[in-house]
Write a protein that holds these residues in place. Structure first.
Motif, short mmCIF file in Angstrom:
data_model
loop_
_atom_site.label_atom_id
_atom_site.label_comp_id
_atom_site.label_asym_id
_atom_site.label_seq_id
_atom_site.Cartn_x
_atom_site.Cartn_y
_atom_site.Cartn_z
N SER A 6 -34.59 65.01 -73.42
CA SER A 6 -34.04 64.41 -74.64
C SER A 6 -34.99 63.39 -75.24
N TRP A 7 -35.69 62.64 -74.38
CA TRP A 7 -36.66 61.66 -74.86
C TRP A 7 -37.78 62.38 -75.61
N LEU A 8 -38.27 63.48 -75.02
CA LEU A 8 -39.32 64.25 -75.67
C LEU A 8 -38.86 64.77 -77.02
N CYS A 9 -37.60 65.20 -77.09
CA CYS A 9 -37.10 65.78 -78.33
C CYS A 9 -36.90 64.75 -79.43
N GLU A 10 -36.96 63.47 -79.11
CA GLU A 10 -36.93 62.46 -80.16
C GLU A 10 -38.23 62.42 -80.95
N HIS A 11 -39.29 62.98 -80.37
CA HIS A 11 -40.58 63.06 -81.06
C HIS A 11 -40.95 64.48 -81.45
N LEU A 12 -40.33 65.46 -80.80
CA LEU A 12 -40.72 66.86 -81.00
C LEU A 12 -39.51 67.66 -81.45
N GLU A 13 -39.62 68.28 -82.60
CA GLU A 13 -38.59 69.19 -83.09
C GLU A 13 -38.86 70.56 -82.50
N THR A 14 -38.04 70.98 -81.52
CA THR A 14 -38.31 72.24 -80.84
C THR A 14 -37.02 72.86 -80.35
N SER A 15 -37.04 74.16 -80.21
CA SER A 15 -35.92 74.90 -79.63
C SER A 15 -36.32 75.54 -78.31
N ALA A 16 -37.48 75.15 -77.80
CA ALA A 16 -37.99 75.75 -76.56
C ALA A 16 -37.14 75.32 -75.37
N VAL A 173 -44.82 59.24 -74.40
CA VAL A 173 -44.06 60.46 -74.70
C VAL A 173 -44.52 61.06 -76.02
N ARG A 174 -44.85 60.22 -76.99
CA ARG A 174 -45.30 60.75 -78.28
C ARG A 174 -46.62 61.51 -78.15
N GLY A 175 -47.50 61.03 -77.29
CA GLY A 175 -48.76 61.74 -77.08
C GLY A 175 -48.54 63.12 -76.48
N VAL A 176 -47.60 63.24 -75.55
CA VAL A 176 -47.27 64.54 -74.97
C VAL A 176 -46.68 65.45 -76.04
N ALA A 177 -45.78 64.89 -76.89
CA ALA A 177 -45.17 65.69 -77.95
C ALA A 177 -46.22 66.18 -78.93
N ARG A 178 -47.24 65.37 -79.21
CA ARG A 178 -48.30 65.77 -80.14
C ARG A 178 -49.05 66.98 -79.61
N ASP A 179 -49.36 66.98 -78.32
CA ASP A 179 -50.06 68.12 -77.73
C ASP A 179 -49.20 69.38 -77.78
N LEU A 180 -47.92 69.25 -77.49
CA LEU A 180 -47.04 70.42 -77.52
C LEU A 180 -46.90 70.98 -78.93
N ALA A 181 -46.84 70.08 -79.92
CA ALA A 181 -46.76 70.55 -81.31
C ALA A 181 -48.03 71.28 -81.70
N ALA A 182 -49.19 70.77 -81.27
CA ALA A 182 -50.45 71.46 -81.58
C ALA A 182 -50.52 72.83 -80.92
N ALA A 183 -49.84 72.97 -79.78
CA ALA A 183 -49.83 74.25 -79.07
C ALA A 183 -48.81 75.22 -79.65
N GLY A 184 -48.09 74.80 -80.71
CA GLY A 184 -47.16 75.69 -81.38
C GLY A 184 -45.77 75.70 -80.79
N LEU A 185 -45.41 74.68 -79.99
CA LEU A 185 -44.11 74.68 -79.37
C LEU A 185 -43.08 73.89 -80.17
N GLY A 186 -43.44 73.47 -81.35
CA GLY A 186 -42.51 72.72 -82.18
C GLY A 186 -43.27 71.93 -83.23
N THR A 187 -42.56 70.98 -83.84
CA THR A 187 -43.15 70.16 -84.89
C THR A 187 -43.03 68.69 -84.49
N LEU A 188 -44.12 67.97 -84.66
CA LEU A 188 -44.11 66.55 -84.34
C LEU A 188 -43.35 65.79 -85.43
N LYS A 189 -42.33 65.05 -85.01
CA LYS A 189 -41.54 64.28 -85.97
C LYS A 189 -42.33 63.07 -86.45
N PRO A 190 -42.17 62.68 -87.70
CA PRO A 190 -42.87 61.49 -88.19
C PRO A 190 -42.36 60.23 -87.50
#
Length: 822
Positions: A6-16, A173-190
């Motif tokens: 849930s913490w990760l999903c506060e920075h990453l918009e994903t359905s994975a 956590v935001r740095g991890v979310a940025r990498d996952l978004a770059a890998a196509g697993l979602g969108t990094l929230k502003p």
């Protein structure tokens, strides 16, 4: 690095799913060490309500409770908790449940004669806290029969990833979310920062005296705060990743450390002395840190001091003297940038491990201090109230901006993967790299490196030693940095796509047959070692480092072979020849009364141009006493036999060797020789050691030695036709010749001339006598040789033998002016 889904999903918009997220993390280099869902452990536990509670008829401290667990019938539970009462919402464990905090399994039974079909639990018994005064009391919103993990929002997987030292940006956590978004697993929230306007000038200022350790620092006062327990959502988030909640102000700093990779520190303003905080070096003070330990500081440590002394070990840990408490009403919030090397050295010296040190020594974002301070101020006011002052600062933002260039074709030639420039550019953009220049014609682009990626295009440390060319070093460093920067970008693209997507290719085989197990040099070394061992010499293994003084006895010792930092005072020189070690062994034996020694070594000798492999041997003293005979000293010829035997074992014919008298000065000038093949190729030396060398070391008996240079011995040609062996059936003929020649003529020259006179029949020529005396001229000598004639087709007649003899005499007369001795 731990975080919840849930913490990760506060920075990453994903359905994975959690499985897809873990797989992607592993693929992009953020290795998942564990993924734990506490809901699995808490699955048996449900919410319940005590309908009525009466005293146990047989025990004063027990109560018999009728519990509603969301089913038609109530369940009877015997409970000893003092707070068990009717109407209370509780946590119920049915029979068969494993209680992690107590490590027991619940069974249905009777307690003091009353049936008990379950257990009412405390948070400590569930492993969720330290509360143990009674059973857990749930809120009014609890519905009987609901899974407790869902009710308490504990159905949130906790992911633990391993971070490599270069990826300090992934410690948030935001740095991890940025990498996952770059890998196509979602969108990094502003990430939006709400600015907090200052209501009054800051009563506390910054002063930086040690700009090398701290180039930039910001701070502001928040007065009128109320410190107490942090909200449940914040405590739950910290507990989920193994961090103990302390208070609202402390928990806010811990949140920013984990969420945005920005360590902060909060001072109790009323416990500080004076109106400024100074960042400087330690001066031997004692400092009581928040861990309750006292540390002695040195000038190598960066500290924050007020008018009364040290208040914080900068970037590592705060002090007890200015720590916030429940009585704190005014705070000073610090947001700083510290030197990673200084932090690492201090942390290691004092053996302090903290989350702040762990992040600072890996490098933080060098540009986001103002935004982070605003965000932290907003949260402090939101949770604790109060009003903020204006921001005070010292130093300035470092000059961190830099570019990195990439040639897109290198993604294939260097990385082994076909990636279009558009896809590579998109990946870098999502990682925070902004395209500055794009040269489509040449297939390359320039990207600006984000402030949080300290590992990309990092500056090289220049060689500033005296005598070094600063300009040349600067250019070399810049060139190396450009190459490294491009490699960094290539690695980032390949990492995000996934290194497992690079196709596997086998290295091309040069041949269907495997290569040789040993090299030609190894074959030669083995052959030489076997030969010399079989002839009675003992092998030694010596150091390549020898005494400077001892090495000087065996030739010149250039300064380039002198060791600046030797492992011992008597091992300060690279040896010019293994004879140095062998001679040292002979001296040790001599000191112990053992004067007869035969040693050899196969090793390396060093010279100014490099090194070479050498077989060396020494024979000292006398041979063993034979019955009826005396001692026989070590002779020149003994060393020659050893050396020539090694050369023959390496495939050289004696006929191809010549011996000259030009040997190094540590050999006896009249009792030594040099083996050559041709006029220039020196294969080795042999002979007696120089008497002066022996006399200097107090040795009064002869020592002979030899050296064979394995690198100079020609390698036998491959693919030569096999030589057919043909044993002669005819008897050989032997003839002796004594030639009077000049004293300047070497016997080796005479033997070669005789051998070449009739190569078809002469198979062997050997010297058997040398005479100088009154029977011949004073400037001449007599060399007697035996010549072996071996006919192959028919026996030789006397006339044919006489004709060959005349050819031999004529050849000697023509070549060296020799005459038959009368």
């Amino acid at each position: 690095m731990k975080f919840t889904l849930s913490w990760l999903c506060e920075h990453l918009e994903t359905s994975a799913t959690i499985e897809e997220i873990c797989a992607c993390l592993n693929m992009i280099g953020l290795e998942v060490e564990s993924c734990e869902n506490r809901a699995d452990t808490l699955a048996p536990f449900i919410t319940a309500r005590i309908v009525r509670a009466i005293r146990h008829p047989n025990a004063d401290r027990l109560q018999v409770c009728m519990v509603d667990i969301g089913q038609k019938e109530l369940v009877q539970v015997v409970c000893g908790a003092p707070n068990a009462r009717a109407g209370l919402n509780v946590i119920f464990a049915p029979p068969g449940s494993y209680i992690p905090g107590s490590e027991i399994t619940i069974k249905e039974g009777a307690i003091r004669g009353e049936k008990s079909a379950g257990m009412l639990c405390s948070l400590r018994e569930l492993g969720l806290g330290n509360e143990h005064e009674g059973i857990a009391e749930l809120g009014e919103d609890a519905v009987p029969g609901q899974l407790y993990a869902i009710y308490a929002d504990l159905d949130d997987p906790v992911i633990d990833i391993a971070i490599t030292p270069n990826r300090g940006d992934a410690l948030g956590v935001r740095g991890v979310a940025r990498d996952l978004a770059a890998a196509g697993l979602g969108t990094l929230k502003p990430w939006l920062v709400e600015a907090v306007e200052g209501q009054f000038p800051s009563p506390m200022d910054w002063v930086i005296e040690d700009s090398q350790s701290c180039p930039w620092v910001l701070g502001r006062v928040v007065r009128g705060v109320k410190n107490g327990p942090s909200p449940e959502w914040l405590q739950a988030r910290l507990r989920a990743v193994g961090v103990r909640p302390v208070s609202a102000l402390v928990d806010i700093t811990q949140f920013f450390t984990l969420d945005l990779n920005r360590p902060l520190h909060v001072f109790d303003l009323n416990r500080l002395k004076g109106n400024q905080l100074t960042i400087c070096r330690g001066e031997g003070e004692s400092f009581l840190a928040l861990d309750g330990k006292e540390y002695t500081l040195t000038p190598e440590d960066c500290v924050i001091v007020d008018a009364s002394g040290v208040q914080s070990l900068a970037g590592i840990m705060g002090g007890e003297g200015s720590a916030v408490t429940e009585e704190t009403t005014d705070i000073f919030l610090e947001c700083a940038l510290f030197d990673p090397v200084r932090i690492a050295h201090t942390g290691r010296r004092l053996n302090i491990v903290s989350d702040a040190r762990y992040r600072f020594e890996r490098g933080l974002d060098q540009a986001n201090l103002p935004a982070m301070l605003q965000a932290a101020t907003h949260m402090v006011i939101e949770l604790c109230g109060g009003e903020a002052s204006e921001v005070t600062s010292a130093g300035q933002e470092p000059s961190w901006k830099r570019n990195a260039e990439i040639r897109f074709e290198r993604l294939h030639s260097f990385g082994g993967m076909d990636v279009s420039p558009q896809k590579a550019g998109s990946i870098l953009h999502h990682l925070g790299f902004e395209q500055v220049v794009y040269d489509e014609a040449n297939g390359q682009a320039v990207f600006s490196v984000p402030a949080w990626r300290n590992d990309i295009a990092a500056p090289f440390v220049l060689d500033q030693r005296p005598g070094q060319d600063a300009v040349k070093n600067q250019k070399a460093a810049e060139g190396a940095r450009e190459i490294e920067a491009e490699n960094d970008l290539i690695e980032e693209v390949l990492r995000i796509i996934g290194l497992d997507h690079i196709p596997s290719l086998s290295l091309p085989g040069a041949s269907a047959l495997g290569g040789a197990a040993v090299s030609p040099l190894q074959v030669r070394i083995a052959a030489a070692r076997r030969l010399l061992s079989s002839q009675g010499l003992m092998e030694t293994i010596g150091f390549s480092f020898v005494s400077h003084e001892l090495a000087g006895l065996f030739g010149e010792i250039p300064e380039s072979l002198h060791l600046l930092n030797p492992i011992a005072t008597d091992m300060d020189q690279l040896r010019p020849t293994p004879l140095v070690n062998l001679f040292s062994a002979v001296m040790r034996n001599h000191a112990r009364g053992c004067h007869t020694v035969g040693l050899f070594e196969v090793g390396v000798a060093f010279h100014e141009q490099g090194q070479r492999s050498v077989v060396a041997g020494l024979c000292a003293g006398y041979s063993l006493r034979h019955p009826g005979g005396g001692n026989k000293p070590a002779e020149l010829w003994k060393a020659k036999v050893y050396a020539q035997s090694v050369l023959e074992a390496l495939g050289l014919s004696p006929d191809s060797l010549t011996v000259t008298l030009d040997t190094p000065p540590y050999y006896h000038p009249g009792q030594s020789g040099t083996f050559r093949q041709g006029p220039k190729n020196i294969l080795g030396y042999f002979g007696a050691l120089h008497p002066k060398l022996l006399h200097e070391k107090g040795i009064d008996y002869p020592i002979v030695g030899f050296e064979i240079f394995l690198d100079e011995v020609p390698t036998p040609r491959r693919g030569r036709k096999a030589i057919s062996m043909r044993l002669p059936v005819l008897q050989s003929v032997r003839r002796d010749f004594a030639f009077v020649v000049s004293k300047e003529v070497e016997a080796q020259t005479l033997l070669r001339v005789v051998r070449s006179a009739e190569r078809g029949l002469i198979t062997e020529v050997s010297l058997f006598d040398v005479y100088e005396g009154d029977k011949i001229p004073a400037d001449s000598k007599s060399l007697a040789v035996e010549v072996v004639l071996q006919p192959l087709e028919k026996s030789l007649t006397d006339a044919e033998i006489e004709q060959i003899s005349e050819k031999i005499v004529a050849a000697v007369n023509k070549a060296v002016g020799g005459q038959l001795r009368q």
